[in-house]
Design an enzyme around this catalytic site. Structure first.
Site, PDB file in Angstrom:
ATOM      1  N   ASP A 187       4.704   6.542  -8.403  1.00 33.46           N
ATOM      2  CA  ASP A 187       5.788   6.914  -9.341  1.00 33.46           C
ATOM      3  C   ASP A 187       6.975   7.466  -8.542  1.00 33.46           C
ATOM      4  O   ASP A 187       7.327   6.904  -7.514  1.00 33.46           O
ATOM      5  CB  ASP A 187       5.249   7.910 -10.381  1.00 33.46           C
ATOM      6  N   TYR A 205      15.602  11.596 -13.629  1.00 34.08           N
ATOM      7  CA  TYR A 205      15.868  10.212 -13.984  1.00 34.08           C
ATOM      8  C   TYR A 205      17.358   9.943 -13.987  1.00 34.08           C
ATOM      9  O   TYR A 205      17.826   8.930 -13.486  1.00 34.08           O
ATOM     10  CB  TYR A 205      15.269   9.888 -15.365  1.00 34.08           C
ATOM     11  N   HIS A 245      -1.668   3.454 -13.617  1.00 37.56           N
ATOM     12  CA  HIS A 245      -0.523   4.114 -12.993  1.00 37.56           C
ATOM     13  C   HIS A 245      -0.905   5.447 -12.342  1.00 37.56           C
ATOM     14  O   HIS A 245      -0.400   5.788 -11.285  1.00 37.56           O
ATOM     15  CB  HIS A 245       0.540   4.329 -14.057  1.00 37.56           C
TER      16      HIS A 245
END
Lengths: 453, 468
Positions: free
Chosen positions: A223, A373, A429
């Site tokens: 990630d 982000y 993930h």
């Protein structure tokens, strides 16, 4: 005469071009300052202070009160996890959280490894530092930094740490592990200034490793951790001996990638596609485009309005849990969306999942975690680090349920020294937390390959 | 007879080789005629359909009575709100970001302080109740609406009108424009119905999946029928514009006129071409100078801006239950989420202001009353689900996107609206545009922000239609 000059110029130009290309580019980064106001005159505080996770009755009572005052909204009939976290199952999770989950015990579990904080570029950076207890004579531990992502934390690595620091097999390497929290996540202070992206985080982590006395080390991440450790390798290719990642979405789709998507189904061998690759990539529009759109709403709002998106989540523990745990369901296996309970406890225990949520809750870091982000995507996808290849030896663990599948060809576009590419047996993930043994095995294999040289 | 003979002669005069040419042209002409005929016979309405959205199974008979309703509150409700506000856990903003990262935390504290100490919800409830409210069960759901009659009917032509709100608005957005429509004193007055979309405010939320604008349209058509209106006008923006458009498509014979302050066109070759040529030769593609000013630079204004502002849209259209969960517990979170839109969608430049320019066009009392409607009814999650229900399948392939709108239409293009739609694009779907106005100021929440301008445009549109 003129033609000779012209030819000379062209040849010279070509030589220059190829030399430039082969000269390995290094990502540059200046020091930043992320504290409030202006940097102080007396320089940086290099002190490393031990840190302990603590809690108290007040914190627990406040949490319980808020949980009790949740105003839940019933999900639509037969909607499972397609509309997000199913309210019926959420009530079960919350009931466990309220009555059975023991935060004090989990805090003790968190504190089983030594924690520290140190101030870098104006903010307190938290990390866990674990050294092997029994090292065989004449060997030294291999230093390894492991970086988490969103909505995870350093806690995701707790299953791996004992396997890395105290390997059962005498042939396996013993590691000295550093697991920091990305600034703005968990116990690391959040930056107070705009612009803190993965390159800034990489720079800070380099400083951290240097401060801890490591001249060279290995790095692992998934990630955001993948992005940060990749940047670390791009910044200091001599210091990062090897890079191991379990997530590597292409940052810049180039011609080989486009061609492979277009023709890969018909001519898989041409692009080195295995059967597994073909199965996971096609039908391309469905698996690459539609799936991405279905699952990237959170990314879109966090990359544009993080302060708004996280605002309610910092007051509502149940809202926070739903938001975070939805990812632990869907990103572990997207067929879990068809299940009433989202398959949440098939691979994880509620204790572990809620411990991770509690790290976000007790530190109140959800907004700052979302800002990462915007800082990264807000500048666009054409950042220098996105275009720069990685020349550090790399190992890639390809988990079958990862959000985006990257076949070997695509990984090699960026990672020019791909040493191992391992199709893993199972996992999604959050592989570090879901399949710690498999992950550690792959790290061992990868690093042993490099250390033997 | 002679004519026929002449014709025969004319035909035979042509060489034997030429009949193919004649045949070919006859086929071509025939083809063109057939196409034109078919086009004219194009679907002018969409099927009304049916649905049921209550919990469990549908009963044999539905209660069709209309019950009066009053908005109520209690000390307990207000205390709970205050307690939650007091327990807000604020985070610091980054330095110098204004509204670019979302609702600025520093300014949020000011808004919340007003909400906690000065905002009088009981007074606002009395304001809400100044118009008569009702509820009635349609397709298994309690549908809420207000019904406002003009104060004097003598000497006036009274026309029925339904106003439909959107997200994150409510029927309350129309409280400023209502007196301008019901008390016009110039011979024309409206009897107005403002419903709440099921899942919003005081209307019950659907319990089954699939409740989209087509379903809402049908529910509102049933409502008008139940109230005894066979013909009426419609006005809407945001979701309201799509719902009223669907109503006009389902039952065009009942809709005397459709007025919208937000409208989009179908994408297609004509639109694409005009996007490419528009900046350079606007007249060639039917653009006015104002169109060019509002549309270009295209990438910046349309693509980037839309990407920047549609995060909420994306998450609500995919994971509404997750997105709304926390907002239903945190009044401050809910306020930030909703009021950010009232700031940014009124004028994109508000993002550069520390206070988001929020109080330039709206009063805190009005803004917070709208937020309270979402808070006290706990309807944020169901309001978000509407996005997913409409966007689950490709909306461009839905029957209403492929069908035109043939009722008299009036379009009001506000400069601050998120995306501008020039008349030349609107004409692709709206086949009976009676009025297209470039409004001088105002953004997305037109009825709330510029009630006089919107009322004026609407009334001039109705006058045009009535003269027909």
């Amino acid at each position: 005469m003129f033609t000779e000059v012209l030819v000379g110029l062209v040849i010279g130009g070509l030589i220059f071009f190829f030399v430039q290309r082969s000269r390995k580019q290094v990502l540059k980064r200046e020091d930043g300052w992320w504290g409030t106001g202006a940097p102080p005159d007396d320089g940086e505080d290099f002190n490393i202070r031990p840190f302990q996770v603590t809690t108290n009755n007040e914190e627990l009572e406040d949490l319980h009160r808020r949980i009790d005052q949740t105003r839940s909204v019933p999900s639509l009939e037969d909607s499972q996890f397609h509309y997000g976290f199913n309210s019926h199952y959420l009530q079960k999770v919350v009931s466990y959280w309220r009555h059975d989950f023991d935060w004090r015990r989990q805090v003790d579990k968190l504190n089983q490894y030594p924690h520290f904080k140190t101030n870098i570029e104006g903010i307190d950076v938290h990390y866990v530092h674990v050294k092997p207890k029994n090292l065989p004579e004449g060997t030294s531990a291999v230093p390894l930094i492991m970086v988490h992502g969103w909505p995870g934390s350093f806690y995701e690595f707790y299953g791996m740490i004992p396997l890395l620091t105290e390997p059962a097999d005498p042939d396996d390497l013993a590691f000295e592990v550093v697991c920091p929290s990305i600034p703005g996540y968990g116990y690391s202070e959040a930056p107070h200034k705009k612009g803190f992206d993965s390159v800034c985080a990489a720079h800070i982590f380099h400083k951290l490793m240097k401060r801890l006395g490591f001249q060279q080390f290995y790095a692992h991440g998934g990630d955001w951790g993948w992005q940060i450790t990749t940047n670390m390798a791009q910044m200091e290719p001599k210091i990062v001996k090897g890079l191991h990642v379990n997530f590597a979405p292409p940052s810049k789709p180039g011609l080989p990638m486009m061609l492979s998507v277009a023709l890969g189904r018909r001519f898989p061998k041409l692009f080195g596609f295995t059967d597994a690759d073909v199965q996971r990539l096609y039908p391309a529009v469905d698996k690459l485009v539609v799936e991405s759109i279905k699952e990237s709403g959170y990314m879109h709002i966090q990359a544009t309005k993080p302060d708004t998106a996280g605002r309610g989540l910092n007051d509502s523990p149940v809202g926070l849990a739903a938001y975070i745990l939805e990812k632990f369901s869907t990103w572990t296996d997207n067929s879990f969306r068809n299940l009433d309970d989202g398959g949440l406890t098939r691979k994880f225990s509620l204790d572990d999942l809620l411990t991770n949520v509690m790290i976000y809750w007790t530190s109140g870091c959800i907004i700052s975690s979302m800002r990462f982000y915007k800082e990264n995507f807000g500048k666009g996808l054409n950042q220098p680090h996105a275009k720069m290849p990685v020349h550090v030896p790399t190992g890639f663990a390809c988990f079958p349920n990862e959000l985006m599948h990257t076949p070997k060809l695509w990984v090699k576009q960026k990672y020019r020294k791909l040493k191992t590419y391992t199709p893993m047996a199972r996992g999604g993930h959050f592989a570090a937390m879901e399949e710690p043994q498999l992950m550690v095995q792959d790290i061992q294999t990868f690093i042993k390959t490099l250390e033997k040289k | 007879m002679q004519k026929l003979h002449d014709l025969k002669e004319a035909f035979s005069i042509l060489e034997i080789a030429q009949p193919q040419l004649v045949l070919g042209s006859a086929v071509a002409v025939g083809g063109i005629l057939a196409y034109l005929l078919l086009k004219r016979r194009e679907v002018k309405s969409i099927p009304i359909g049916e649905g049921w959205w209550g919990a469990g199974d549908k009963p044999l008979k539905e209660d069709e009575k209309i019950y009066p309703f009053e908005v109520q509150t209690s000390d307990k409700e207000i205390e709970d709100l205050h307690e939650r506000i007091d327990r807000t856990r604020y985070s610091d903003t980054l330095e110098n970001v204004c509204f670019h990262y979302g609702f600025n935390s520093t300014y949020l504290k000011e808004v919340v302080s007003y909400w906690r100490h000065q905002f009088d919800w009981k007074k606002q409830v009395a304001v809400l109740n100044k118009y008569p409210h009702f509820k009635t069960k349609i397709e298994g759901l309690d549908v809420h609406f207000i019904h406002v009659r003009p104060s004097h009917r003598e000497g006036q032509r009274v026309l029925p009108l339904m106003l439909v709100h959107g997200w994150p608005g409510s029927f309350f957005e129309f409280y400023k424009i209502l007196p301008l429509l019901t008390d016009t004193q110039n011979g024309l007055a409206f009897e107005v119905i403002c419903p709440s979309i099921p899942g919003y405010g005081f209307s019950e939320a659907p319990h089954k999946q699939g409740f989209d604008t087509l379903a809402a349209a049908r529910v509102f058509l049933t409502l008008m029928e139940r109230l005894g209106f066979s013909q009426f006008y419609l006005q809407g923006g945001d979701w309201g514009s799509l719902i009223t458009t669907n109503m006009a498509q389902k039952k065009p014979q009942s809709v005397k006129g459709l007025h919208l302050n937000m409208f989009t066109s179908r994408r297609g070759f004509k639109v694409l071409l005009s996007m490419l040529i528009g900046p350079y030769l606007p007249f060639l593609v039917g653009f006015t100078r104002e169109d060019v000013r509002r549309l270009f630079p295209f990438m910046e204004k349309n693509i980037y801006e839309i990407l920047r502002e549609t995060g909420y849209f994306h998450i609500q259209a995919t994971k509404p239950d997750t997105a709304g969960c926390g907002l239903n517990d945190s009044p401050v979170g809910l306020a930030a989420y909703i009021l950010e839109k009232f700031s940014t969608w009124t004028d994109l430049k508000n993002r550069d202001l520390v206070d988001g320019g929020l109080e330039r066009k709206f009063s805190l009392d009005d803004l917070l009353t709208n937020v309270m409607i979402y808070w006290t009814t706990g309807s944020i999650v169901s309001s978000m689900r509407f996005y997913k229900e409409n966007l689950k399948t490709n909306i461009d392939n839905r029957v209403d996107s492929r069908t035109g709108i043939f009722v008299p239409t009036g379009l009001a293009a506000f400069p601050g609206e998120l995306m501008h739609c020039p008349l030349s694009w609107a004409k692709i779907r709206f086949r009976n545009i009676q009025s297209y106005s470039y409004m001088s100021r105002g953004g997305h929440f037109a009825a709330f922000e510029e009630p006089q301008l919107l009322a004026n445009d609407f009334i001039q549109f109705v006058k045009k239609v009535e003269k027909l």
